[in-house]
Design a protein around this motif. Structure first.
Motif, PDB file in Angstrom:
ATOM      1  N   ILE A   9      40.529   9.979   8.619  1.00 24.85           N
ATOM      2  CA  ILE A   9      39.256   9.516   8.036  1.00 24.85           C
ATOM      3  C   ILE A   9      38.087  10.107   8.815  1.00 24.85           C
ATOM      4  O   ILE A   9      37.136  10.637   8.226  1.00 24.85           O
ATOM      5  N   HIS A  10      38.164  10.030  10.137  1.00 28.52           N
ATOM      6  CA  HIS A  10      37.101  10.604  10.971  1.00 28.52           C
ATOM      7  C   HIS A  10      36.936  12.098  10.709  1.00 28.52           C
ATOM      8  O   HIS A  10      35.812  12.595  10.595  1.00 28.52           O
ATOM      9  N   LEU A  11      38.041  12.808  10.623  1.00 29.31           N
ATOM     10  CA  LEU A  11      37.992  14.253  10.414  1.00 29.31           C
ATOM     11  C   LEU A  11      37.360  14.589   9.065  1.00 29.31           C
ATOM     12  O   LEU A  11      36.456  15.432   8.978  1.00 29.31           O
ATOM     13  N   VAL A  12      37.804  13.928   8.020  1.00 29.20           N
ATOM     14  CA  VAL A  12      37.256  14.193   6.676  1.00 29.20           C
ATOM     15  C   VAL A  12      35.772  13.848   6.638  1.00 29.20           C
ATOM     16  O   VAL A  12      34.949  14.616   6.121  1.00 29.20           O
ATOM     17  N   LEU A  13      35.407  12.689   7.180  1.00 32.46           N
ATOM     18  CA  LEU A  13      33.996  12.296   7.159  1.00 32.46           C
ATOM     19  C   LEU A  13      33.141  13.201   8.042  1.00 32.46           C
ATOM     20  O   LEU A  13      31.955  13.409   7.761  1.00 32.46           O
ATOM     21  N   GLY A  14      33.728  13.769   9.087  1.00 26.87           N
ATOM     22  CA  GLY A  14      33.011  14.760   9.891  1.00 26.87           C
ATOM     23  C   GLY A  14      32.629  15.968   9.047  1.00 26.87           C
ATOM     24  O   GLY A  14      31.502  16.470   9.122  1.00 26.87           O
ATOM     25  N   TYR A  15      33.572  16.428   8.225  1.00 24.96           N
ATOM     26  CA  TYR A  15      33.276  17.544   7.323  1.00 24.96           C
ATOM     27  C   TYR A  15      32.251  17.144   6.273  1.00 24.96           C
ATOM     28  O   TYR A  15      31.316  17.900   5.985  1.00 24.96           O
ATOM     29  N   VAL A  54      37.680  21.557  28.201  1.00 19.84           N
ATOM     30  CA  VAL A  54      37.990  20.165  28.578  1.00 19.84           C
ATOM     31  C   VAL A  54      39.394  19.776  28.135  1.00 19.84           C
ATOM     32  O   VAL A  54      39.965  18.829  28.677  1.00 19.84           O
ATOM     33  N   PHE A  55      39.973  20.496  27.173  1.00 20.53           N
ATOM     34  CA  PHE A  55      41.330  20.178  26.728  1.00 20.53           C
ATOM     35  C   PHE A  55      42.368  20.377  27.831  1.00 20.53           C
ATOM     36  O   PHE A  55      43.481  19.876  27.723  1.00 20.53           O
ATOM     37  N   ILE A  56      42.004  21.126  28.865  1.00 17.41           N
ATOM     38  CA  ILE A  56      42.933  21.318  29.979  1.00 17.41           C
ATOM     39  C   ILE A  56      42.381  20.728  31.273  1.00 17.41           C
ATOM     40  O   ILE A  56      42.894  21.012  32.355  1.00 17.41           O
ATOM     41  N   LEU A  57      41.359  19.893  31.174  1.00 19.29           N
ATOM     42  CA  LEU A  57      40.747  19.285  32.343  1.00 19.29           C
ATOM     43  C   LEU A  57      41.361  17.909  32.600  1.00 19.29           C
ATOM     44  O   LEU A  57      41.174  16.980  31.820  1.00 19.29           O
ATOM     45  N   PRO A  58      42.103  17.778  33.698  1.00 18.22           N
ATOM     46  CA  PRO A  58      42.722  16.480  34.003  1.00 18.22           C
ATOM     47  C   PRO A  58      41.667  15.377  34.106  1.00 18.22           C
ATOM     48  O   PRO A  58      40.572  15.588  34.626  1.00 18.22           O
ATOM     49  N   GLY A  59      41.990  14.228  33.565  1.00 22.47           N
ATOM     50  CA  GLY A  59      41.082  13.096  33.602  1.00 22.47           C
ATOM     51  C   GLY A  59      40.219  12.970  32.364  1.00 22.47           C
ATOM     52  O   GLY A  59      39.687  11.904  32.091  1.00 22.47           O
ATOM     53  N   VAL A  60      40.050  14.054  31.626  1.00 21.43           N
ATOM     54  CA  VAL A  60      39.281  13.999  30.382  1.00 21.43           C
ATOM     55  C   VAL A  60      40.225  13.718  29.224  1.00 21.43           C
ATOM     56  O   VAL A  60      39.947  12.876  28.382  1.00 21.43           O
ATOM     57  N   VAL A  61      41.336  14.427  29.193  1.00 19.97           N
ATOM     58  CA  VAL A  61      42.353  14.205  28.169  1.00 19.97           C
ATOM     59  C   VAL A  61      43.573  13.575  28.838  1.00 19.97           C
ATOM     60  O   VAL A  61      43.740  13.645  30.053  1.00 19.97           O
ATOM     61  N   SER A  62      44.411  12.992  28.019  1.00 20.86           N
ATOM     62  CA  SER A  62      45.634  12.374  28.533  1.00 20.86           C
ATOM     63  C   SER A  62      46.585  13.447  29.064  1.00 20.86           C
ATOM     64  O   SER A  62      46.672  14.545  28.494  1.00 20.86           O
ATOM     65  N   PRO A  63      47.328  13.145  30.104  1.00 23.25           N
ATOM     66  CA  PRO A  63      48.350  14.086  30.563  1.00 23.25           C
ATOM     67  C   PRO A  63      49.452  14.268  29.514  1.00 23.25           C
ATOM     68  O   PRO A  63      50.227  15.218  29.594  1.00 23.25           O
ATOM     69  N   ALA A 128      46.084  10.433  18.511  1.00 23.20           N
ATOM     70  CA  ALA A 128      44.720  10.926  18.754  1.00 23.20           C
ATOM     71  C   ALA A 128      44.164  10.435  20.089  1.00 23.20           C
ATOM     72  O   ALA A 128      43.289  11.074  20.670  1.00 23.20           O
ATOM     73  N   GLY A 129      44.678   9.338  20.601  1.00 17.75           N
ATOM     74  CA  GLY A 129      44.249   8.839  21.897  1.00 17.75           C
ATOM     75  C   GLY A 129      44.516   9.805  23.034  1.00 17.75           C
ATOM     76  O   GLY A 129      43.891   9.718  24.095  1.00 17.75           O
ATOM     77  N   ALA A 133      38.371  11.403  26.095  1.00 18.55           N
ATOM     78  CA  ALA A 133      36.939  11.633  25.885  1.00 18.55           C
ATOM     79  C   ALA A 133      36.669  12.837  24.979  1.00 18.55           C
ATOM     80  O   ALA A 133      35.587  12.959  24.421  1.00 18.55           O
ATOM     81  N   ALA A 134      37.650  13.711  24.816  1.00 17.47           N
ATOM     82  CA  ALA A 134      37.477  14.894  23.973  1.00 17.47           C
ATOM     83  C   ALA A 134      37.698  14.598  22.489  1.00 17.47           C
ATOM     84  O   ALA A 134      37.619  15.504  21.667  1.00 17.47           O
ATOM     85  N   TYR A 135      37.943  13.334  22.132  1.00 19.32           N
ATOM     86  CA  TYR A 135      38.181  12.952  20.737  1.00 19.32           C
ATOM     87  C   TYR A 135      37.045  13.416  19.823  1.00 19.32           C
ATOM     88  O   TYR A 135      37.280  13.818  18.683  1.00 19.32           O
ATOM     89  N   ALA A 136      35.826  13.385  20.317  1.00 18.83           N
ATOM     90  CA  ALA A 136      34.673  13.759  19.490  1.00 18.83           C
ATOM     91  C   ALA A 136      34.682  15.235  19.094  1.00 18.83           C
ATOM     92  O   ALA A 136      34.074  15.597  18.090  1.00 18.83           O
ATOM     93  N   ILE A 137      35.364  16.069  19.861  1.00 17.84           N
ATOM     94  CA  ILE A 137      35.354  17.505  19.553  1.00 17.84           C
ATOM     95  C   ILE A 137      35.920  17.793  18.167  1.00 17.84           C
ATOM     96  O   ILE A 137      35.243  18.415  17.342  1.00 17.84           O
ATOM     97  N   PRO A 138      37.154  17.383  17.839  1.00 19.37           N
ATOM     98  CA  PRO A 138      37.651  17.703  16.503  1.00 19.37           C
ATOM     99  C   PRO A 138      36.964  16.925  15.383  1.00 19.37           C
ATOM    100  O   PRO A 138      36.958  17.373  14.227  1.00 19.37           O
ATOM    101  N   ILE A 139      36.355  15.800  15.708  1.00 17.84           N
ATOM    102  CA  ILE A 139      35.745  14.957  14.681  1.00 17.84           C
ATOM    103  C   ILE A 139      34.305  15.359  14.376  1.00 17.84           C
ATOM    104  O   ILE A 139      33.886  15.366  13.226  1.00 17.84           O
TER     105      ILE A 139
END
Length: 172
Positions: A9-15, A54-63, A128-129, A133-139
């Motif tokens: 839903i977030h992705l579609v509404l982002g578009y 940030v997709f490879i930055l520890p602490g921003v995304v889940s391990p 998606a969790g 914090a990078a969740y906003a990037i694809p959305i």
């Protein structure tokens, strides 16, 4: 509601939101501009794609975020940003500017399409969790990036004026 459903839903509404904004404000503005300036504006937006690291930055995304998604997404964005910056740096040398414009749009589009494929392959919508914090990037950010790539290809397909080949003295 399931995580996958919320993500989709977030992705579609982002578009939808970006297409409404782009159609009302950005596309008319870009079409009215000189083609070099329009591509310069698009390149400026894409020059910030280094943020994808940030997709490879520890602490921003889940391990738990699979490397099969994260590594390609991070470095694809980085490559696109560098190519966009090179386009901006060479705007006065049209013989270099246009190849960099084409390159950052091709690389950036391939990056985004491949990221969508990889995200599905690793089950990212269901988890998606993992994005943290990078969740906003694809959305929020990715829809605008994809839309501007389509716009750039559309503008590139338009006939060029002969003055686009070489910048006049003092242009840029």
């Amino acid at each position: 509601m399931a995580t996958e459903t919320l993500f989709r839903i977030h992705l579609v509404l982002g578009y939808v939101a970006w297409l409404l904004c782009f159609g009302a404000y950005v596309w008319p503005w870009l079409k009215a501009m000189d083609r070099v300036e329009a591509h310069r504006a698009i390149a400026t937006l894409h020059s910030f794609r280094f943020f994808g690291l940030v997709f490879i930055l520890p602490g921003v995304v889940s391990p738990d975020l699979p490397a099969g998604f994260a590594v390609f997404a991070a470095w694809g964005d980085f490559a696109t940003a560098v190519l966009a910056m090179l386009a901006l740096l060479t705007v006065r040398v049209r013989l270099l500017f246009w190849p960099f414009v084409a390159a950052f749009n091709v690389v950036g589009t391939v990056d985004l399409v491949t990221n969508y494929y990889n995200a599905i392959q690793v089950g990212l919508p269901e988890h998606a969790g993992w994005l943290g914090a990078a969740y906003a990037i694809p959305i929020i950010y990715v829809p605008l990036l994809m839309i501007t790539h389509v716009a750039a290809f559309s503008l590139l397909a338009r006939p060029r004026a002969s003055t686009d080949a070489v910048a006049p003295a003092g242009a840029g």
